[in-house]
Motif scaffolding. Structure first.
Motif, short mmCIF file in Angstrom:
data_model
loop_
_atom_site.label_atom_id
_atom_site.label_comp_id
_atom_site.label_asym_id
_atom_site.label_seq_id
_atom_site.Cartn_x
_atom_site.Cartn_y
_atom_site.Cartn_z
N LEU A 84 0.98 -0.98 0.54
CA LEU A 84 0.21 -0.51 0.57
C LEU A 84 0.86 1.18 -0.08
N VAL A 85 2.66 2.00 0.52
CA VAL A 85 3.00 2.41 0.82
C VAL A 85 3.69 2.67 -0.19
N LYS A 86 4.07 1.49 -1.19
CA LYS A 86 4.98 1.57 -2.19
C LYS A 86 4.15 2.03 -3.14
N VAL A 87 3.49 0.89 -3.43
CA VAL A 87 3.10 1.15 -5.54
C VAL A 87 1.95 1.89 -4.89
N GLU A 88 0.44 1.61 -3.31
CA GLU A 88 -0.44 2.27 -4.17
C GLU A 88 -0.75 3.86 -3.77
N HIS A 89 1.20 4.18 -2.51
CA HIS A 89 1.12 5.40 -2.10
C HIS A 89 0.38 5.98 -1.00
N ASP A 90 0.12 5.56 -0.27
CA ASP A 90 -0.48 5.59 0.68
C ASP A 90 0.60 6.34 2.07
N GLU A 91 0.01 6.67 2.92
CA GLU A 91 0.71 7.59 4.43
C GLU A 91 0.68 5.82 5.47
N PRO A 92 1.93 5.87 6.28
CA PRO A 92 1.47 4.30 6.46
C PRO A 92 1.10 4.42 7.51
N ALA A 93 -0.40 5.41 7.74
CA ALA A 93 -0.63 5.81 9.10
C ALA A 93 -2.27 4.88 8.59
N ARG A 94 -2.41 5.37 7.40
CA ARG A 94 -3.99 4.48 6.79
C ARG A 94 -3.55 3.32 6.34
N ALA A 95 -2.16 3.00 5.35
CA ALA A 95 -2.19 2.04 4.62
C ALA A 95 -1.81 0.63 6.03
N GLY A 96 -1.82 1.02 7.43
CA GLY A 96 -1.84 0.05 8.15
C GLY A 96 -2.60 -0.21 8.53
N GLU A 97 -3.90 0.95 8.79
CA GLU A 97 -5.15 0.69 9.01
C GLU A 97 -5.78 0.25 7.70
N ARG A 98 -5.74 0.49 6.62
CA ARG A 98 -6.32 -0.86 5.08
C ARG A 98 -5.75 -1.57 5.10
#
Length: 187
Positions: free
Chosen positions: A143-157
């Motif tokens: 989610l962080v590296k490919v979808e470019h989510d913020e780390p906190a949001r990526a962790g939740e998703r």
């Protein structure tokens, strides 16, 4: 005559040899019907050697579970560290492709034992939680590296996604265990 002491590396090799023999026995005979004598025969080691490394069969069940988890952990760690981690579908495909039928049978038997044996239940819960955490880490990395989510949001998703990946992986383990005859059994 004094016997030479085993080095730490040799002890670990011996423990792995015993755990692998236990997986083969558990797969063939079931957890309940496998004795230490069976594992001794399968490993080619002495009973004393088995007990020098493991206190009892519950220790061996735990070691067998950890042996399987360690294999998955190494692969999942590599996936998460990749420049382009696999998406959840690809991660699930890779996990499924790596399923060993004997290990699947032992896993399902261990789940069954966990319903009545608190020590085995603790092992299963610990191993499942650890595997889910590794899958969560890999999905978060994607989610962080490919979808470019913020780390906190990526962790939740990643939490519900990792849960679904684990559920589907466990379903495939069960399917594999049920579809694969044990050695010596007519298909």
């Amino acid at each position: 005559m004094l016997l030479p002491r085993l080095t730490d590396a040799r002890k670990e090799l011996r423990r792995t040899q015993i755990a692998e023999a236990a997986v083969r026995c558990f797969s063939r005979n079931g957890l309940e019907r496998t004795s230490i004598a069976d594992i001794t025969a399968e490993s080619g080691l002495s009973t004393g050697s088995i007990y020098a490394h493991y206190r009892n069969k519950a220790d061996l069940v735990q070691a067998a579970a950890r042996e399987v988890l360690d294999k998955r952990a190494e692969a999942i760690g590599q996936y998460a560290a990749a420049d382009v981690p696999p998406d959840p579908d690809e991660l699930l495909s890779r996990l499924i492709a790596a399923i060993d039928p004997a290990e699947a049978r032992v896993g399902v038997q261990t789940w069954s034992e966990a319903t009545t044996d608190p020590a085995v239940r603790d092992i299963v819960v610990d191993m499942t939680d650890r595997m889910r955490a590794m899958v969560h880490e890999c999905v978060t990395a994607w989610l962080v590296k490919v979808e470019h989510d913020e780390p906190a949001r990526a962790g939740e998703r990643a939490t519900p996604i990792a849960h679904r990946v684990m559920a589907l992986y466990q379903a495939e383990l069960l399917y594999t265990a049920m579809q694969t005859p044990t050695e010596g059994t007519a298909s």
